[in-house]
Design an enzyme around this catalytic site. Structure first.
Site, PDB file in Angstrom:
ATOM      1  N   GLU A 187       0.815  -1.223   0.000  1.00 21.25           N
ATOM      2  CA  GLU A 187       0.000   0.000   0.000  1.00 21.25           C
ATOM      3  C   GLU A 187       0.848   1.272   0.000  1.00 21.25           C
ATOM      4  O   GLU A 187       0.639   2.173   0.804  1.00 21.25           O
ATOM      5  CB  GLU A 187      -0.969  -0.018   1.190  1.00 21.25           C
ATOM      6  CG  GLU A 187      -1.894  -1.233   1.181  1.00 21.25           C
ATOM      7  CD  GLU A 187      -2.766  -1.357   2.423  1.00 21.25           C
ATOM      8  OE1 GLU A 187      -2.748  -0.419   3.245  1.00 21.25           O
ATOM      9  OE2 GLU A 187      -3.455  -2.382   2.572  1.00 21.25           O
ATOM     10  N   ASN A 230       2.022  -5.121  -3.169  1.00 22.25           N
ATOM     11  CA  ASN A 230       0.674  -5.546  -2.819  1.00 22.25           C
ATOM     12  C   ASN A 230      -0.168  -4.327  -2.432  1.00 22.25           C
ATOM     13  O   ASN A 230       0.304  -3.434  -1.740  1.00 22.25           O
ATOM     14  CB  ASN A 230       0.754  -6.522  -1.629  1.00 22.25           C
ATOM     15  CG  ASN A 230      -0.573  -7.135  -1.259  1.00 22.25           C
ATOM     16  OD1 ASN A 230      -1.178  -7.843  -2.047  1.00 22.25           O
ATOM     17  ND2 ASN A 230      -1.024  -6.888  -0.038  1.00 22.25           N
ATOM     18  N   HIS A 266     -10.326  -6.643  -1.782  1.00 25.92           N
ATOM     19  CA  HIS A 266     -11.387  -6.494  -0.778  1.00 25.92           C
ATOM     20  C   HIS A 266     -12.580  -5.858  -1.502  1.00 25.92           C
ATOM     21  O   HIS A 266     -12.634  -4.640  -1.686  1.00 25.92           O
ATOM     22  CB  HIS A 266     -10.918  -5.619   0.388  1.00 25.92           C
ATOM     23  CG  HIS A 266      -9.840  -6.236   1.209  1.00 25.92           C
ATOM     24  ND1 HIS A 266     -10.044  -7.378   1.958  1.00 25.92           N
ATOM     25  CD2 HIS A 266      -8.540  -5.878   1.390  1.00 25.92           C
ATOM     26  CE1 HIS A 266      -8.923  -7.696   2.582  1.00 25.92           C
ATOM     27  NE2 HIS A 266      -7.995  -6.809   2.245  1.00 25.92           N
ATOM     28  N   GLU A 295      -5.994 -11.108  -0.866  1.00 26.91           N
ATOM     29  CA  GLU A 295      -6.806 -10.833   0.323  1.00 26.91           C
ATOM     30  C   GLU A 295      -8.295 -10.763  -0.019  1.00 26.91           C
ATOM     31  O   GLU A 295      -9.033  -9.930   0.525  1.00 26.91           O
ATOM     32  CB  GLU A 295      -6.363  -9.518   0.983  1.00 26.91           C
ATOM     33  CG  GLU A 295      -4.891  -9.475   1.350  1.00 26.91           C
ATOM     34  CD  GLU A 295      -4.472  -8.193   2.050  1.00 26.91           C
ATOM     35  OE1 GLU A 295      -5.352  -7.501   2.614  1.00 26.91           O
ATOM     36  OE2 GLU A 295      -3.274  -7.874   2.037  1.00 26.91           O
TER      37      GLU A 295
END
Length: 392
Positions: A187, A230, A266, A295
């Site tokens: 991130e 990621n 997500h 994720e």
């Protein structure tokens, strides 16, 4: 750069005892307590019939986050991984890969400057080895879930650089040959595609070049591991994923050992499915990178009853299947992880008021339509793969 393919370890013995390691014993901490063979093992056929891992094509790993740490510490239940035997049974039965949800993040594994706490990470890695599972390490450089001693320590840039180097070297080195993929930089861009220079201590104090350094240090600590960028909201092609695309090209041009790009995924049924997911993964694959979904969960706005409708569950199942299909359709996307498999331990209701039911199983581990959607998509891909091998 041709990415190193994901290699799982053969079954290995359980670690003797989990340790809380002071920096005075740093050299010992950086090496695993036991040495293990890195002989490859197949993934799909170690699962029992009717499970996700048994359905998967050869060489494709289907994973789950391992619940624990983070928000779980504030919930009215004991640590899920150590206390819930039925949970562990499902985790071992259904998945060929595991990813610690919080147990390898800075605040958990490095709670004080002069002390590491490897206890839970050791247990998870040992569990994975007993159950012939791959491990994804998460995460080494991030703006969130850092300990107060780091964020409020007033360190000079030189001190911060050494703290990060030592942390990466110690953590990655400890699990060298045993953790197959690492989320090295997590991130690092905001949703506009700008670097997080305000809230990321590493970028703010050390500049963007620290990203390349983190990858180099991780590679030196374990040359066999695949190293990933990621993030969330990078499923579709847009400003944020474009920023990663440019960053990857820059890193590769410098010879930095970046091996993969992964989308967290997500998702929410409140928004359309990211239709560009497959094309986005493919453009990173065409740069020579491995890709992954890391994720995945699919939350929804719950009715007043708290129980999703059949239509909501069907839509959720469609999102799960579409995400998996996008990965299966891209060469080199061989790692697919859902962020927890049971609503019992999902992070979603804690962070999104009125939303939930985001995983593929109910609290009692009975399977939702989303679970069956994943299993059928895996089985179809496996049949197509076998047919291709026979007639190709």
């Amino acid at each position: 750069m041709k990415p190193v393919r994901l290699v799982r370890l053969a079954t290995a013995p359980l670690l003797a005892a989990a340790l809380s390691v002071p920096l005075a014993a740093q050299a010992a901490a950086a090496a695993p307590p036991q040495q293990h063979s890195a002989a490859p093992a197949t993934h799909a056929h170690h699962g029992k019939p009717g499970t996700l891992r048994a359905a998967a094509p050869e060489g494709f790993v289907i994973g789950s986050a391992v619940a624990g740490g983070g928000h779980h510490l504030e919930q009215p239940y004991p640590d899920p991984f150590t206390s819930d035997r039925p949970y562990r049974k499902q985790l071992a039965r259904e998945f060929s890969s595991v990813s610690p949800e919080n147990q390898m993040k800075w605040e958990y594994i490095h709670p004080e400057r002069d002390r590491y706490d490897f206890a839970m990470a050791d247990r998870i890695v040992a569990f994975a080895e007993r159950n012939r599972q791959a491990v994804r390490g998460h995460t080494l450089l991030w703006h969130s879930q850092n300990p107060a001693w780091l964020e409020e320590g007033g360190f000079s840039p030189a001190e911060l650089r050494e703290i990060l180097r030592e942390h990466i070297t110690t953590v990655v080195g400890r699990y060298a040959g045993r953790v197959q993929q690492w989320d090295v930089a997590n991130e690092v861009f905001d949703d506009t595609g700008a670097l997080r220079t305000r809230d990321n201590i590493w970028l703010r104090e050390l500049g963007p070049g620290i990203i390349a350094d983190a990858f180099r240090w991780a590679h030196e600590a374990d040359p066999s591991a695949e190293l990933f960028l990621n993030d969330y909201n990078v499923e579709d092609i847009g400003a944020k994923s474009d920023a990663y695309y440019a960053l990857v090209q820059d890193l590769l041009a410098q010879g930095v050992p970046v091996h993969g790009f992964s989308a967290q995924a997500h998702l929410s049924t409140e928004y359309p499915f990211p239709s560009g997911l497959e094309d986005n993964l493919r453009r990173f694959a065409e740069l020579g990178l491995a890709t992954a979904i890391t994720e995945l969960d699919v939350r929804m706005n719950l009715p007043e009853s708290g129980v999703p409708t059949r239509a909501q569950l069907a839509e959720q199942a469609r999102y799960y299947r579409q995400a998996l299909t996008a990965c299966l359709n891209v060469t080199g996307c061989d790692s697919f992880t859902i962020w927890g498999f049971t609503d019992k331990y999902s992070w979603v209701p804690v962070f999104f008021s009125g939303q939930g039911a985001a995983t593929v199983m109910w609290d009692d581990f009975t399977r939702k339509p989303a679970y069956h959607a994943l299993r059928s998509a895996l089985a179809e891909a496996a049949r197509d793969d076998r047919c291709h091998r026979r007639h190709g």
